[in-house]
Motif scaffolding. Structure first.
Motif, PDB file in Angstrom:
ATOM      1  N   LYS A 124       2.471   9.241   5.693  1.00 44.73           N
ATOM      2  CA  LYS A 124       3.712   9.479   6.194  1.00 44.73           C
ATOM      3  C   LYS A 124       4.718  10.624   6.764  1.00 44.73           C
ATOM      4  N   CYS A 125       3.430  11.417   6.128  1.00 43.33           N
ATOM      5  CA  CYS A 125       4.430  12.766   6.069  1.00 43.33           C
ATOM      6  C   CYS A 125       3.936  13.591   7.870  1.00 43.33           C
ATOM      7  N   LYS A 126       5.185  13.436   8.654  1.00 43.84           N
ATOM      8  CA  LYS A 126       4.977  13.409  10.027  1.00 43.84           C
ATOM      9  C   LYS A 126       4.373  14.635  10.572  1.00 43.84           C
ATOM     10  N   LYS A 127       4.221  15.726   9.930  1.00 47.86           N
ATOM     11  CA  LYS A 127       4.081  17.050  10.507  1.00 47.86           C
ATOM     12  C   LYS A 127       2.178  17.089  10.065  1.00 47.86           C
ATOM     13  N   THR A 128       1.772  15.627   8.495  1.00 50.92           N
ATOM     14  CA  THR A 128       0.336  15.925   8.900  1.00 50.92           C
ATOM     15  C   THR A 128      -0.304  14.623   9.443  1.00 50.92           C
ATOM     16  N   LEU A 129       0.690  14.146  10.436  1.00 51.21           N
ATOM     17  CA  LEU A 129      -0.120  13.188  11.051  1.00 51.21           C
ATOM     18  C   LEU A 129       0.129  14.080  12.728  1.00 51.21           C
ATOM     19  N   TRP A 130       1.428  14.830  12.701  1.00 52.11           N
ATOM     20  CA  TRP A 130       1.157  15.922  13.979  1.00 52.11           C
ATOM     21  C   TRP A 130      -0.144  16.713  13.954  1.00 52.11           C
ATOM     22  N   LEU A 131      -0.386  17.086  13.136  1.00 42.97           N
ATOM     23  CA  LEU A 131      -2.129  17.792  12.946  1.00 42.97           C
ATOM     24  C   LEU A 131      -3.040  16.761  13.231  1.00 42.97           C
ATOM     25  N   MET A 145       1.303  -0.822  -0.040  1.00 43.20           N
ATOM     26  CA  MET A 145      -0.324   0.101  -0.133  1.00 43.20           C
ATOM     27  C   MET A 145       1.062   1.525  -0.040  1.00 43.20           C
ATOM     28  N   LYS A 146       0.405   2.114  -1.068  1.00 43.36           N
ATOM     29  CA  LYS A 146       0.954   3.041  -0.878  1.00 43.36           C
ATOM     30  C   LYS A 146       1.308   4.405   0.174  1.00 43.36           C
ATOM     31  N   ARG A 147       2.195   4.378   0.423  1.00 40.68           N
ATOM     32  CA  ARG A 147       2.313   6.180   1.422  1.00 40.68           C
ATOM     33  C   ARG A 147       2.217   7.407   1.548  1.00 40.68           C
ATOM     34  N   HIS A 148       2.054   8.429   1.781  1.00 41.70           N
ATOM     35  CA  HIS A 148       1.711   9.453   1.434  1.00 41.70           C
ATOM     36  C   HIS A 148       2.729  10.917   2.133  1.00 41.70           C
ATOM     37  N   GLY A 149       3.553  11.144   1.705  1.00 45.74           N
ATOM     38  CA  GLY A 149       4.777  12.242   2.387  1.00 45.74           C
ATOM     39  C   GLY A 149       4.388  13.515   1.752  1.00 45.74           C
ATOM     40  N   SER A 150       5.102  14.507   3.075  1.00 44.60           N
ATOM     41  CA  SER A 150       5.453  16.102   1.504  1.00 44.60           C
ATOM     42  C   SER A 150       4.022  16.604   1.466  1.00 44.60           C
ATOM     43  N   LEU A 151       3.526  16.339   2.464  1.00 42.86           N
ATOM     44  CA  LEU A 151       1.661  16.610   2.329  1.00 42.86           C
ATOM     45  C   LEU A 151       1.677  18.211   3.077  1.00 42.86           C
ATOM     46  N   TYR A 152       2.456  18.113   4.335  1.00 37.76           N
ATOM     47  CA  TYR A 152       2.416  19.471   4.836  1.00 37.76           C
ATOM     48  C   TYR A 152       2.561  20.971   4.602  1.00 37.76           C
TER      49      TYR A 152
END
Length: 362
Positions: free
Chosen positions: A161-168, A1-8
């Motif tokens: 997988k974007c850490k800042k998005t997960l933080w939000l 399953m593809k995980r998305h990063g660099s979203l924030y």
């Protein structure tokens, strides 16, 4: 399953916040906090942007209220309007990602889906008379209050997988204290409700090959031709949601013959040959029309028109023409009220525009 990063960076960008503000203010321009942001838009959105970039932002407190229709529920209303902007900003970017993960027959809170599309799909299912003799209808008990924060975040991390998005998202999820409870009323909560049961949906469709399954939020319908197999499946469903999702089935979950009573689902009673409004909805409608005819002078014009046309919309999706005629299209008193309200608002009576009926001739 593809995980998305660099979203924030995109979520928190000023252009996205401007778009989010336009979405968040729809239907709320009469509120003073929205008007305040409109007057100071550039300054306030820049400030909100900085708080997101610096990760000093946190979701504010809620106004809590009780509603009792159709059942008692606690609603959490964001008291700080910019929090709505942030949630819309997140959804602008995350919704297309999440939508691709859902099964086709999920109908809640998804663009171009909704209650009436779900009912149309159910009617299509019922065309297969040989394989839809029985209905397994399930409902989750206290769905949003029972949703576990950690479990929800684990499910979200399967795609993000974007850490800042997960933080939000973690900040929004934990905006209510405790290990459970997702606030009903949050814009993001609608999609959290879809995500929480997403793996469950795929488990039903792929492992159990349930061809005739659809879900709207925490309400589900499974159709089959073997009652014993459905009881066995129900046992597995109960184990799944209890052990993996920490949820409980509502006591009204049941299995019954479709042709005996029809399917009472999403405000309609659906049969193989026709669809009626649920009895409770009809009674509520009759009371509403009676109140309008009795107290119309004390009501706002737009409220009267919106209320009547809302029920007209519901009836259009069912076999309800006789009900529509008796209580709306052929009721001269209601017609005169609708005419006057429309004149006061400076437009044509929507019933005349839609059906061509002229109450002056009745």
């Amino acid at each position: 399953m593809k995980r998305h990063g660099s979203l924030y960076e995109t979520i928190s960008s000023l252009p996205n916040l401007y778009v989010a503000h336009r979405h968040a203010r729809r239907g709320k321009t009469r509120y003073s906090e929205v008007q305040y942001v409109d007057k100071n838009k550039d300054e306030l959105l820049e400030r909100l942007h900085e708080s997101l970039v610096q990760q000093t932002y946190t979701t504010g407190k809620y106004k809590i209220k009780k509603i009792y229709e159709p059942k008692e529920r606690t609603i959490y209303v964001l008291s700080y309007y910019p929090d709505r902007i942030v949630q819309h900003a997140a959804m602008n970017i995350l919704q297309p990602i999440w939508d691709k993960t859902f099964i086709h027959d999920l109908y809640s809170a998804i663009p171009n889906k909704g209650i009436h599309k779900a009912i149309n799909r159910l009617r299509l299912f019922l065309n297969d008379t040989d394989n839809t003799k029985y209905c397994l209808q399930f409902d989750i008990k206290s769905y949003y209050p029972s949703m576990n924060h950690k479990t929800l975040m684990n499910l979200i991390q399967r795609k993000i997988k974007c850490k800042k998005t997960l933080w939000l998202l973690q900040d929004v999820i934990d905006s209510l204290e405790g290990e459970t409870n997702i606030p009903i009323g949050n814009y993001l909560s609608q999609y959290f409700g879809n995500i929480y049961l997403n793996d469950f949906d795929h488990w039903l469709k792929e492992k159990h090959e349930t061809k005739y399954y659809l879900r709207y939020n925490d309400d589900g319908i499974i159709l089959g031709n073997n009652k014993k197999q459905l009881w066995s499946l129900l046992s597995e469903i109960q184990e799944y949601i209890e052990t993996r999702l920490q949820l409980t089935l509502n006591a009204k979950t049941r299995i019954y013959p479709v042709d005996d009573v029809g399917i009472d689902f999403l405000g309609y009673k659906t049969y193989r040959t026709h669809t009626l409004l649920r009895k409770r909805t009809v009674n509520k409608f009759k009371h509403k029309i009676k109140d309008i005819k009795t107290y119309h002078s004390e009501m706002k014009n737009q409220h009267i028109i919106s209320s009547v046309m809302s029920y007209v919309g519901w009836m259009q999706h069912g076999t309800c023409y006789n009900l529509l005629c008796k209580y709306i299209l052929r009721d001269k008193q209601l017609g005169e009220i609708m005419n006057q309200c429309s004149i006061n608002l400076g437009h044509k009576n929507p019933l005349k525009r839609k059906y061509g009926c002229d109450y002056d001739e009745n």
